[in-house]
Structures are given as C-alpha cells and as structure tokens.
Design an enzyme around this catalytic site. Structure first.
Site, PDB file in Angstrom:
ATOM      1  N   HIS A   1       0.841  -1.205   0.000  1.00  0.00           N
ATOM      2  CA  HIS A   1       0.000   0.000   0.000  1.00  0.00           C
ATOM      3  C   HIS A   1       0.879   1.260   0.000  1.00  0.00           C
ATOM      4  CE1 HIS A   1      -3.432   2.601   1.337  1.00  0.00           C
ATOM      5  NE2 HIS A   1      -2.427   3.286   1.874  1.00  0.00           N
TER       6      HIS A   1
ATOM      7  N   HIS B   1       1.730   4.746  -2.734  1.00  0.00           N
ATOM      8  CA  HIS B   1       1.927   6.197  -2.553  1.00  0.00           C
ATOM      9  C   HIS B   1       3.277   6.629  -3.123  1.00  0.00           C
ATOM     10  CE1 HIS B   1      -1.649   6.601  -0.203  1.00  0.00           C
ATOM     11  NE2 HIS B   1      -1.201   5.950   0.851  1.00  0.00           N
TER      12      HIS B   1
ATOM     13  N   HIS C   1      -5.244   7.709  -1.996  1.00  0.00           N
ATOM     14  CA  HIS C   1      -6.177   6.703  -1.490  1.00  0.00           C
ATOM     15  C   HIS C   1      -7.377   6.544  -2.417  1.00  0.00           C
ATOM     16  CE1 HIS C   1      -4.509   7.072   2.827  1.00  0.00           C
ATOM     17  NE2 HIS C   1      -3.950   6.063   2.181  1.00  0.00           N
TER      18      HIS C   1
END
Lengths: 89, 392
Positions: B116, B120, B126
């Site tokens: 995750h 970024h 998100h």
C-alpha cells in the site's frame, strides 16, 4: 485488526477528520480554540462516510466510529483542504 | 482510484531499507519488501532493485514516534505507516511500534502495508474502492492477496502496462504476493502523465458545466470534478474512461440548453448526453457549426440570450443555431470587446453563479455580465486558478 486507537468522542473524531483531510488542519492545533458549526462537522462526517463506503448520515454513528478506529495508513485521504474563502471565485 | 499528480520519470527504481524493524528479521523484512514492490512491477514496466548503500530513489525506515518529518507515529494501532509521493521523494516510513508479521493473522502484515505504502511512493492517492489495496484502512491479514482492478487501472494510468512477452515471463516468479492477475491489455494513456497535476501547473484545456450542473476541468488525458471550493476527492480520472470515444487534449466544450455537451478538438466535434456519445461522432466543425473556425481556444453559452460564443486567438464568433446563417457576417469581432479579457485563451466557463470566467496560463478573470467588464475585486483579477478553483 487491533483497535488500540478507538475513536469514542466527538473531539477525537474532529481530530481524526482533520488529520486525514476532511476538516481544516487548524482543528488539530492545540493553541487554537477552534469553533465550527454543526453543519461543517456534519459535512466532514458525510464526506468521510462517503469515502469509506458507509451509509451517509452526517452523524457519528457506530459504523463510522468503528471505521475511524481501524488501523490505517497515515497519508491524508483528501488533499488541498479548502478554506471557505476560496469559494469566493 | 485517485492519482496524486506526480510520478517517477524513470522505470528502473532503487530502494534501500535504512532502518530495519526491531521485531522482525532483516532477511524476512527484505523478502516482504521485495514482494510488496513486485505487486506493482508485475503490472507495470517498473523494476525495483534493492541497494544496501548509496543513493536510492525510495528510502524505507522503521521508526517510532517523532522521526523527523513532522508526522510522528502514534504507537501500536492507529496509523501504521506513511509514504511520500514521488514529487516529495517517495520515501516510506513504518511505525516500528507495530508488531510487523509475515504470513500470520497476528500482528500487522508487513507485505500488505508495504505494498500500500509503495503505491503512494509511486504516485497513487487513497482509493474509495473498499476492495482496493489503496483504500486507506488495514483490513487484517489476507492470505490470498490480490491486487484489485482499481489498483491496476490506477498504476497503469501512470506507468502503462507490461507488454505480453514480459507478462508471460513474470508468471514463473509469481508468488502469493503477486497480483495473481494478468496485466491489463488496455492501452495506457499516451500522454506522459504530466497533465495529472493541477497544482504545479494550473493551465487547463477546457472547463464546462454538465447538464446536471457539475463543473468539470479537462487537461490532457485527465479530468477533474470541481466542488464549490476545490476539486472533488478521487480525481483526476481518465477522460477516455468516462466519455467513451472522446480523445484527450480537448480544445473547448460547453453544455447547451438542450442538455447536450459538445466537445471540440482540431477540426472535429463530439456530442454527448451526459457521458454517452450521441450516435456517430466525431463530425466536422465546418458542417455542424458552419462559420466557426477549427482549433478553437474556448467556448461558452451566454445565459442571457442562449447564444454560443467561440473564442480563438484575438477574435470571437457568436453562433445562433436558430438563425440562418447562424453566424452573422459581422463576425468575427475583436476579443478586446470583452473588456479586460486577454487574447489566446485556454478555456472559458459561464458558471452557475451567473459570472463568466476566462482562463489562461493558470490564471483566471471573472467577467461581470451586467457591467460587461472584468470585475474589480480584492484580490484583483487575474487570480491563480490553482488556488481559487483547484484548492491548491
């Protein structure tokens, strides 16, 4: 997932919403006595609920508090929080 | 999905774990981080190479509390990790107060969180798709982890997909950490991704209101939905994903009082009802809008008289579909008739508040329909479109 950071109060929810981009960052400043209308808070809660795929009630209901208590990434969900002055286009 | 707006300009990226966790071995950490990067390299042309010393693109650190970036960690639970977007360096920090684990329902799964965070590091924000890896909430250990199609579309919007031969070659290396999905065969956007950014360069191609009153800004291959104050969460998105059949780099657009939205590019135009194309388009401007030139700068519908105004260079044309010919012989006229508005516009919009806005080079002018001049205001016009329109 461990819920060691349970969100239980409106103040905690305000801090959470500010931290992740749904309310002005100034809410988190301990030196600022931040006042906001119930409408502003409700709108922020609604935006969080929408983003998280919850029922949009605008209230801190059980599902919303539970979602806020989940471990999560520290990156803001929303960037570029706009102050009200920017609506004066 | 949502793209932050920056991306890496190189395909071969390096990383270094500068500070390892206290409760997980170095070799296990190395392996989980490698697998987390492979989630993204499996579906893009990107490659990730670990270095032990020297300069790298992405630095990884396990830290506790305040650790120098002004965003302290908060102990077990709560915030697990954070990472910086490419424009800010791409580094990833993990809260070392967490109990990082491998293949276990106990503790916090390092692979999932790292995958995750590296999203970024590569430029993804998100997602509001719950099943996406880029959703912000940790869902607990998932032994059969799969990258969601939302994540695949997001990363391929930035970096494109692997070609078929590479994809087949990678299957041998597939582990439970892999995406488990074949790379998409969809053609990635042809732009270089630079246009997925409004805050470093607020120039836009066009801006218009839909029939439902939603304002959209187009730039390159991407579009943004605007709110009263800024841009809506989850944007930019690809124009081609929403308005099927519509190209990028649109010159001008407007929604007419019949509810149809018209898009102009070069010598052609497209007509949509909402986001559905109205039959056989594109058509030629010279046929559908006789008297209007190709390669327009901007277009608006004037609410007062329902006429369409087209802008190009230092001239403008007024188009009245009810008249024959629809453009009077007295047109084009000089744009200087619009007091205070510059030539060579980027975009224009007749907004829901009754004002008309003109955009050029990341700035905008508010035109008052009653005084027929640019408004005097504090701060004065032109103002920064990035600040006032896009919430930068």
């Amino acid at each position: 997932p461990v819920r060691t950071h349970a969100i239980q109060s409106e103040t905690q929810a305000m801090m959470y919403l500010s931290q992740f981009g749904y309310l002005s960052p100034s809410v988190r400043n301990p030196n600022s006595g931040h006042l906001m209308t119930a409408d502003t808070m409700s709108r922020a809660i609604s935006e969080f609920q929408s983003f998280a795929g919850l029922n949009i009630t605008g209230h801190l209901d059980g599902d919303t508090l539970e979602m806020m208590s989940l471990p999560r990434c520290g990156v803001r969900d929303r960037v570029g929080f706009a102050t009200s002055s920017r609506s004066k286009r | 999905y949502a793209l932050q707006g920056s991306r890496w300009r190189v395909k071969d990226l390096t990383y270094k774990i500068s500070k390892y966790p206290r409760n997980l071995g170095k070799s296990e950490t190395d392996e989980e981080v490698r697998k987390a990067f492979s989630v993204w390299s499996d579906v893009t042309p990107l490659s990730f190479t670990q270095k032990k010393v020297g300069q790298v693109h992405i630095e990884i650190r396990f830290e506790r509390g305040e650790h120098g970036d002004g965003d302290p960690f908060d102990g077990p639970g709560g915030t697990l990790a954070h990472a910086f977007f490419p424009v800010y360096g791409g580094d990833a920090h993990f809260d070392d107060s967490e109990k990082w684990t491998v293949n276990s329902y106990r503790g916090t799964n390092l692979f999932q969180v790292a995958a995750h965070e590296f999203g970024h590091s590569l430029g993804l924000s998100h997602s509001d798709v719950r099943s996406a890896l880029m959703a912000p909430f940790y869902r607990g250990y998932e032994p059969a982890f799969n990258l969601d199609s939302d994540d695949v579309e997001a990363i391929q919007a930035l970096y494109g997909s692997r070609d078929d031969s590479e994809a087949h070659g990678s299957e041998d290396d597939n582990t439970s950490a892999g995406s488990g999905k074949k790379p998409s065969t969809e053609v990635p956007p042809t732009d270089d991704g630079e246009d997925a950014e409004l805050c470093t360069d607020a120039r836009i191609d066009t801006i218009f209101n839909s029939a439902e009153g939603v304002t959209y800004a187009f730039k390159g291959q991407h579009y943004w939905k605007l709110t009263e104050e800024s841009i809506a969460p989850g944007y930019p998105k690809l124009i081609s994903k929403s308005w099927i059949g519509l190209p990028g780099n649109i010159d001008a657009a407007f929604t007419y009082k019949n509810g149809k939205t018209y898009f102009f590019k070069g010598s052609q135009y497209w007509r949509y009802t909402g986001k559905t194309m109205d039959g056989d388009y594109p058509k030629y401007i010279s046929e559908g809008f006789t008297g209007i030139p190709d390669n327009l700068d901007a277009a608006i519908v004037w609410s007062g008289n329902g006429k369409i105004y087209f802008f190009k260079g230092s001239k403008f044309w007024r188009f009245d579909p009810t008249m024959k010919p629809p453009v009077k012989s007295t047109y084009p006229k000089p744009l200087s008739n619009w007091e205070g508005i510059p030539d060579n516009l980027d975009a224009a919009l007749h907004y829901t508040n009754g004002y008309t806005y003109f955009f050029k080079n990341g700035m905008y002018w508010r035109f008052n329909d009653r005084t027929f001049a640019v408004d005097s205001a504090d701060p004065p016009f032109p103002r920064s479109a990035g600040y006032w329109w896009f919430g930068c």
